[in-house]
Design an enzyme around this catalytic site. Structure first.
Site, PDB file in Angstrom:
ATOM      1  N   PRO A   1      -2.582  -4.612 -12.832  1.00 26.82           N
ATOM      2  CA  PRO A   1      -2.248  -3.294 -12.300  1.00 26.82           C
ATOM      3  C   PRO A   1      -3.200  -2.177 -12.707  1.00 26.82           C
ATOM      4  CG  PRO A   1      -0.820  -3.815 -14.132  1.00 26.82           C
ATOM      5  CD  PRO A   1      -1.637  -5.059 -13.868  1.00 26.82           C
ATOM      6  N   ASP A  53     -12.431  -4.821  -5.174  1.00 31.58           N
ATOM      7  CA  ASP A  53     -11.661  -3.872  -4.376  1.00 31.58           C
ATOM      8  C   ASP A  53     -11.830  -2.455  -4.918  1.00 31.58           C
ATOM      9  OD1 ASP A  53     -10.701  -5.826  -2.721  1.00 31.58           O
ATOM     10  OD2 ASP A  53      -8.753  -6.000  -3.699  1.00 31.58           O
ATOM     11  N   GLY A  84       0.797   2.789 -11.630  1.00 26.26           N
ATOM     12  CA  GLY A  84       1.562   2.008 -12.598  1.00 26.26           C
ATOM     13  C   GLY A  84       0.689   1.366 -13.663  1.00 26.26           C
ATOM     14  N   GLY A 134      -7.156  -6.061  -7.281  1.00 26.81           N
ATOM     15  CA  GLY A 134      -6.076  -5.438  -8.023  1.00 26.81           C
ATOM     16  C   GLY A 134      -4.827  -6.300  -7.983  1.00 26.81           C
ATOM     17  N   GLY A 135      -4.069  -6.291  -9.082  1.00 24.56           N
ATOM     18  CA  GLY A 135      -2.842  -7.087  -9.116  1.00 24.56           C
ATOM     19  C   GLY A 135      -3.134  -8.568  -9.134  1.00 24.56           C
ATOM     20  N   ASP A 136      -2.458  -9.299  -8.239  1.00 29.09           N
ATOM     21  CA  ASP A 136      -2.620 -10.745  -8.131  1.00 29.09           C
ATOM     22  C   ASP A 136      -3.257 -11.073  -6.781  1.00 29.09           C
ATOM     23  OD1 ASP A 136      -1.535 -13.585  -9.180  1.00 29.09           O
ATOM     24  OD2 ASP A 136      -1.292 -13.463  -7.010  1.00 29.09           O
ATOM     25  N   ALA A 159       1.024  -6.015  -9.195  1.00 31.41           N
ATOM     26  CA  ALA A 159       1.306  -4.586  -9.267  1.00 31.41           C
ATOM     27  C   ALA A 159       2.795  -4.345  -9.499  1.00 31.41           C
ATOM     28  CB  ALA A 159       0.849  -3.901  -7.985  1.00 31.41           C
ATOM     29  N   LYS A 176     -11.023  -0.935   0.498  1.00 23.66           N
ATOM     30  CA  LYS A 176     -10.240  -0.773   1.718  1.00 23.66           C
ATOM     31  C   LYS A 176      -9.350   0.451   1.561  1.00 23.66           C
ATOM     32  CE  LYS A 176      -9.853  -5.588   3.245  1.00 23.66           C
ATOM     33  NZ  LYS A 176     -10.618  -6.242   2.179  1.00 23.66           N
ATOM     34  N   ILE A 200      -0.743 -11.909  -3.802  1.00 23.33           N
ATOM     35  CA  ILE A 200       0.358 -11.006  -3.432  1.00 23.33           C
ATOM     36  C   ILE A 200      -0.251  -9.774  -2.778  1.00 23.33           C
ATOM     37  CG2 ILE A 200       2.338  -9.648  -4.192  1.00 23.33           C
ATOM     38  CD1 ILE A 200       2.753 -11.577  -6.447  1.00 23.33           C
ATOM     39  N   MET A 205       2.262  -0.384  -0.594  1.00 24.57           N
ATOM     40  CA  MET A 205       1.563   0.377   0.463  1.00 24.57           C
ATOM     41  C   MET A 205       2.545   1.132   1.351  1.00 24.57           C
ATOM     42  SD  MET A 205      -1.139  -2.680   1.404  1.00 24.57           S
ATOM     43  CE  MET A 205       0.187  -3.929   1.385  1.00 24.57           C
TER      44      MET A 205
END
Length: 252
Positions: free
Chosen positions: A14, A37, A200, A90-92, A121, A59, A95, A171
């Site tokens: 995150p 990203d 977060g 970002g995150g996984d 996230a 993006k 997902i 999002m």
């Protein structure tokens, strides 16, 4: 295949570098090419090898630096040149990270691919905000949905939110009015507690709360920006803050 590099789909978590997996940190330290990203925290990019080439494929809503198909082609092309490449997300990666599409592209091109999971996230932001996505007294089901997609109004979200359930919306900042309207039209109570978590697990994190009906006003009044998650469910009110107080706060 002996001269083909490997594509590493790496989850950056995150945002907090301390939440990287050991595998992710190791790959960042040794990689010479990193395709990342836009939402990857600069503190994480700072962990890259000093000689690494950093390629941004950021993006944004309706504005992409590079189309997804072109990103897949780029990764395959780098690997076929004999170089390993880290695709940092970002995150996984799996997902809402389009990692599945990139893994499929690698397999179709007969290029080795490895997936390095990251703290999602949802998990990272909820933990930082001390919101338990599941709770024995409040929720035994968690659903993840994308709030920014075509045909949002026509999607079937029936049963994803309500008593005993937690709905996490990725999002969803720009479409908060449509999300609130959609859920209430599906029968969800306007008083259902909601938390919005901006940035977060980062130093600038904000946790904002309101009943569902006040979600659009909250997002607008607080000028919430991405990255942000919307969590809907009773778990977001486990601190016993009254919904009346939430409504008054959102109206100010």
């Amino acid at each position: 295949m002996a001269n083909t590099g490997t594509i590493y789909l790496v989850g950056a978590g995150p945002g907090d570098p301390d939440l990287l997996t050991l595998r992710a940190a190791s790959l960042l330290d040794r990689a010479r090419i990193i395709v990342h990203d836009g939402l990857v925290d600069p503190a994480i990019l700072a962990l890259a090898h000093p000689e690494a080439e950093l390629i941004s494929v950021a993006k944004q809503r309706s504005k992409h630096t590079m189309a997804q198909e072109d990103i897949c082609d780029l990764l395959v092309r780098i690997a076929r040149s004999g170089e390993d490449v880290v695709r940092l997300k970002g995150g996984d990666p799996f997902i809402f990270g389009r990692g599945g599409e990139e893994a499929e592209a690698a397999r179709a091109a007969n290029v080795p691919v490895e997936v390095v999971p990251g703290i999602s996230a949802a998990n990272g932001a909820a933990a930082a905000a001390q919101i338990a996505l599941t709770h024995r007294d409040a929720s035994s089901i968690v659903s993840f949905v994308a709030g920014q997609c075509k045909g949002l109004k026509d999607q079937d979200w029936a049963g994803l939110a309500g008593k005993g359930r937690t709905l996490v919306i990725y999002m969803g900042v720009k479409t908060a009015p449509q999300i609130a309207e959609k859920l209430m039209e599906d029968g969800l109570s306007p008083d259902m507690p909601v938390a919005v978590i901006e940035n977060g697990a980062r130093p600038e994190m904000r946790v904002l709360r309101a009943p569902l009906a006040a979600l659009p006003d909250l997002v607008e009044a607080e000028q919430v920006v991405s990255p942000a998650l919307i969590i809907i469910g009773e778990v977001t009110a486990r601190d016993n803050v009254s919904l009346a107080a939430l409504a008054q706060e959102a109206a100010r």
